[in-house]
Scaffold this active site. Structure first.
Site, PDB file in Angstrom:
ATOM      1  N   TYR A  18      50.658  47.794  38.458  1.00 50.42           N
ATOM      2  CA  TYR A  18      49.293  47.534  38.908  1.00 50.42           C
ATOM      3  C   TYR A  18      48.585  48.858  39.231  1.00 50.42           C
ATOM      4  O   TYR A  18      47.438  49.079  38.827  1.00 50.42           O
ATOM      5  CB  TYR A  18      49.307  46.604  40.127  1.00 50.42           C
ATOM      6  CG  TYR A  18      47.944  46.169  40.580  1.00 50.42           C
ATOM      7  CD1 TYR A  18      47.319  45.079  39.991  1.00 50.42           C
ATOM      8  CD2 TYR A  18      47.282  46.824  41.599  1.00 50.42           C
ATOM      9  CE1 TYR A  18      46.051  44.659  40.401  1.00 50.42           C
ATOM     10  CE2 TYR A  18      46.019  46.421  42.025  1.00 50.42           C
ATOM     11  CZ  TYR A  18      45.420  45.338  41.427  1.00 50.42           C
ATOM     12  OH  TYR A  18      44.170  44.935  41.841  1.00 50.42           O
ATOM     13  N   HIS A  22      45.326  50.750  37.193  1.00 44.58           N
ATOM     14  CA  HIS A  22      44.080  51.135  37.850  1.00 44.58           C
ATOM     15  C   HIS A  22      43.840  52.641  37.834  1.00 44.58           C
ATOM     16  O   HIS A  22      42.730  53.089  38.118  1.00 44.58           O
ATOM     17  CB  HIS A  22      44.037  50.548  39.262  1.00 44.58           C
ATOM     18  CG  HIS A  22      43.726  49.088  39.220  1.00 44.58           C
ATOM     19  ND1 HIS A  22      44.700  48.144  38.995  1.00 44.58           N
ATOM     20  CD2 HIS A  22      42.549  48.427  39.292  1.00 44.58           C
ATOM     21  CE1 HIS A  22      44.130  46.952  38.951  1.00 44.58           C
ATOM     22  NE2 HIS A  22      42.829  47.092  39.125  1.00 44.58           N
ATOM     23  N   TYR A  41      32.524  50.536  44.286  1.00 38.79           N
ATOM     24  CA  TYR A  41      33.663  49.624  44.119  1.00 38.79           C
ATOM     25  C   TYR A  41      34.957  50.393  44.339  1.00 38.79           C
ATOM     26  O   TYR A  41      35.179  51.441  43.730  1.00 38.79           O
ATOM     27  CB  TYR A  41      33.620  49.026  42.715  1.00 38.79           C
ATOM     28  CG  TYR A  41      34.640  47.952  42.391  1.00 38.79           C
ATOM     29  CD1 TYR A  41      35.422  47.343  43.361  1.00 38.79           C
ATOM     30  CD2 TYR A  41      34.815  47.542  41.088  1.00 38.79           C
ATOM     31  CE1 TYR A  41      36.330  46.358  43.033  1.00 38.79           C
ATOM     32  CE2 TYR A  41      35.723  46.554  40.745  1.00 38.79           C
ATOM     33  CZ  TYR A  41      36.487  45.971  41.734  1.00 38.79           C
ATOM     34  OH  TYR A  41      37.392  44.993  41.400  1.00 38.79           O
ATOM     35  N   TRP A  75      40.774  41.979  30.604  1.00 34.75           N
ATOM     36  CA  TRP A  75      41.336  42.651  31.790  1.00 34.75           C
ATOM     37  C   TRP A  75      42.054  41.634  32.678  1.00 34.75           C
ATOM     38  O   TRP A  75      43.166  41.897  33.144  1.00 34.75           O
ATOM     39  CB  TRP A  75      40.237  43.369  32.568  1.00 34.75           C
ATOM     40  CG  TRP A  75      40.783  44.113  33.758  1.00 34.75           C
ATOM     41  CD1 TRP A  75      40.832  43.679  35.055  1.00 34.75           C
ATOM     42  CD2 TRP A  75      41.379  45.410  33.745  1.00 34.75           C
ATOM     43  NE1 TRP A  75      41.415  44.622  35.845  1.00 34.75           N
ATOM     44  CE2 TRP A  75      41.765  45.698  35.061  1.00 34.75           C
ATOM     45  CE3 TRP A  75      41.622  46.349  32.751  1.00 34.75           C
ATOM     46  CZ2 TRP A  75      42.384  46.905  35.417  1.00 34.75           C
ATOM     47  CZ3 TRP A  75      42.232  47.553  33.114  1.00 34.75           C
ATOM     48  CH2 TRP A  75      42.607  47.817  34.428  1.00 34.75           C
TER      49      TRP A  75
END
Length: 102
Positions: A18, A22, A41, A75
């Site tokens: 993960y 990212h 964000y 995604w």
């Protein structure tokens, strides 16, 4: 401008994957987020909990705009194997704000 936040749970054996995903968010995903109205964000990690925060003029509209993009569906499909629960194309459930210091 409104603030929005969400929490996702990463599978125990998928945290590093993960994080790696990212570190290399696809350029077309970044562009789609900007075009949908996401600003400021960020995602933070606590154990297996990923806490996301973003700002938008209208968070619900920004999420709805992302739901219409093909890159978002791809995604979310990719992230589904890393998360305890797949995020719907229309976005994660947003958390209610309970305190703000301005």
């Amino acid at each position: 401008m409104a603030r929005a936040a969400f929490v996702l749970t990463i599978r125990p054996d998928k945290v590093e994957q993960y994080l790696a995903a990212h570190r290399e968010v696809w350029p077309e995903m970044r562009a789609a987020l900007r075009e949908a109205g996401f600003r400021n964000y960020s995602i933070h990690l606590s154990g297996r909990q990923a806490f996301g925060y973003f700002e938008a003029d209208d968070p619900a509209a920004a999420l709805a705009a992302m739901a219409e993009t093909e890159v978002n569906a791809r995604w979310q499909d990719r992230m589904a194997e890393l998360l305890e629960q797949r995020v719907d194309d229309d976005g994660p459930g947003l958390l209610p704000e309970i305190f703000r210091l301005d």
